[in-house]
Design a protein around this motif. Structure first.
Motif, PDB file in Angstrom:
ATOM      1  N   ILE A   1       0.671  -1.047  -0.036  1.00  8.90           N
ATOM      2  CA  ILE A   1      -0.474   0.457   0.061  1.00  8.90           C
ATOM      3  C   ILE A   1       0.994   1.041  -0.810  1.00  8.90           C
ATOM      4  N   GLN A   2       0.673   1.921  -1.193  1.00  6.87           N
ATOM      5  CA  GLN A   2       1.708   3.052  -1.361  1.00  6.87           C
ATOM      6  C   GLN A   2       0.669   4.233  -1.205  1.00  6.87           C
ATOM      7  N   ASP A   3       1.132   5.585  -1.503  1.00  9.18           N
ATOM      8  CA  ASP A   3       0.582   6.976  -1.098  1.00  9.18           C
ATOM      9  C   ASP A   3       0.198   7.176  -3.418  1.00  9.18           C
ATOM     10  N   VAL A   4      -0.380   7.259  -3.990  1.00 11.17           N
ATOM     11  CA  VAL A   4      -0.315   7.005  -4.943  1.00 11.17           C
ATOM     12  C   VAL A   4      -1.048   9.097  -5.692  1.00 11.17           C
ATOM     13  N   LYS A   5      -0.456  10.157  -5.914  1.00  7.90           N
ATOM     14  CA  LYS A   5      -1.477  11.365  -6.178  1.00  7.90           C
ATOM     15  C   LYS A   5      -2.208  10.544  -7.680  1.00  7.90           C
ATOM     16  N   ASP A   6      -3.231  10.937  -8.225  1.00 10.76           N
ATOM     17  CA  ASP A   6      -4.292  10.987  -8.498  1.00 10.76           C
ATOM     18  C   ASP A   6      -4.037  11.973  -9.708  1.00 10.76           C
ATOM     19  N   PRO A   7      -3.321  12.212 -10.958  1.00  8.32           N
ATOM     20  CA  PRO A   7      -2.743  12.939 -12.402  1.00  8.32           C
ATOM     21  C   PRO A   7      -3.853  14.215 -12.371  1.00  8.32           C
ATOM     22  N   VAL A   8      -5.280  13.620 -12.671  1.00  5.34           N
ATOM     23  CA  VAL A   8      -6.202  14.917 -12.383  1.00  5.34           C
ATOM     24  C   VAL A   8      -6.560  15.649 -11.668  1.00  5.34           C
TER      25      VAL A   8
ATOM     26  N   ARG B   1      -5.376  16.148  -8.697  1.00  3.82           N
ATOM     27  CA  ARG B   1      -3.813  16.154  -8.162  1.00  3.82           C
ATOM     28  C   ARG B   1      -4.246  15.672  -6.169  1.00  3.82           C
ATOM     29  N   LYS B   2      -5.053  14.819  -5.521  1.00  4.36           N
ATOM     30  CA  LYS B   2      -5.645  14.129  -4.450  1.00  4.36           C
ATOM     31  C   LYS B   2      -4.278  12.496  -4.767  1.00  4.36           C
ATOM     32  N   THR B   3      -4.246  12.704  -2.839  1.00  5.78           N
ATOM     33  CA  THR B   3      -3.256  11.685  -3.235  1.00  5.78           C
ATOM     34  C   THR B   3      -3.977  10.729  -1.738  1.00  5.78           C
ATOM     35  N   ARG B   4      -3.746   8.952  -2.562  1.00  3.04           N
ATOM     36  CA  ARG B   4      -4.987   8.004  -1.584  1.00  3.04           C
ATOM     37  C   ARG B   4      -3.872   7.456  -2.248  1.00  3.04           C
ATOM     38  N   GLN B   5      -4.587   6.033  -1.003  1.00  3.92           N
ATOM     39  CA  GLN B   5      -3.269   4.821  -0.619  1.00  3.92           C
ATOM     40  C   GLN B   5      -3.959   3.822  -1.514  1.00  3.92           C
ATOM     41  N   GLN B   6      -3.236   3.192  -2.153  1.00  4.53           N
ATOM     42  CA  GLN B   6      -3.378   2.324  -3.281  1.00  4.53           C
ATOM     43  C   GLN B   6      -2.684   1.111  -3.130  1.00  4.53           C
TER      44      GLN B   6
END
Length: 123
Positions: free
Chosen positions: A26-33, A35-40
């Motif tokens: 599980i890592q923090d991933v920033k959504d390019p659209v 710009r929110k970071t969530r764990q995936q």
């Protein structure tokens, strides 16, 4: 093969590996659209040779909808790979697929490492 030769011992152990492990952290991933970071879950290791062994006899639990059988397992894998606690690990071996989560720290030897896994149902 005499004992005491780590290279030969490691080759002998690894020759028994009949499974392949895929590891997700599980890592923090920033959504390019947005710009929110969530764990995936992110795949960090794919098709790594390994062996899976059952560590306890399955315990059966009956629910309203179905019987569930879950068990603990032990993963044998190269001491060179790093698998973080809490990682999700999928092992394909002998025609079955095991979905597990690392339970605790790995125990490392010069020839291999052993990682206790807890089965994850409905992964």
């Amino acid at each position: 093969m005499p004992f005491g030769n780590v290279i030969d011992e490691r080759l002998a152990i690894e020759s028994t590996y009949e499974g392949l492990a895929t590891v997700f952290e599980i890592q923090d991933v920033k959504d390019p659209v947005t710009r929110k970071t969530r764990q995936q879950p992110v795949m960090v290791l794919a098709a790594e040779p390994c062996a899976l062994s059952q560590t306890s006899l399955p315990a059966s639990t009956q629910t309203v909808t179905a019987d569930q059988v879950n068990y603990d397992a032990k993963l044998f894998i190269s001491p060179d790979v790093v698998i973080k606690p809490g990682s999700r690990i999928t092992i394909v071996q002998d025609g079955m697929t095991f979905e597990g989560e690392q339970a605790g720290k790995p125990f490392r030897y010069p020839t291999h490492q052993e990682i206790k896994l807890k089965e994850v149902l409905n992964a």
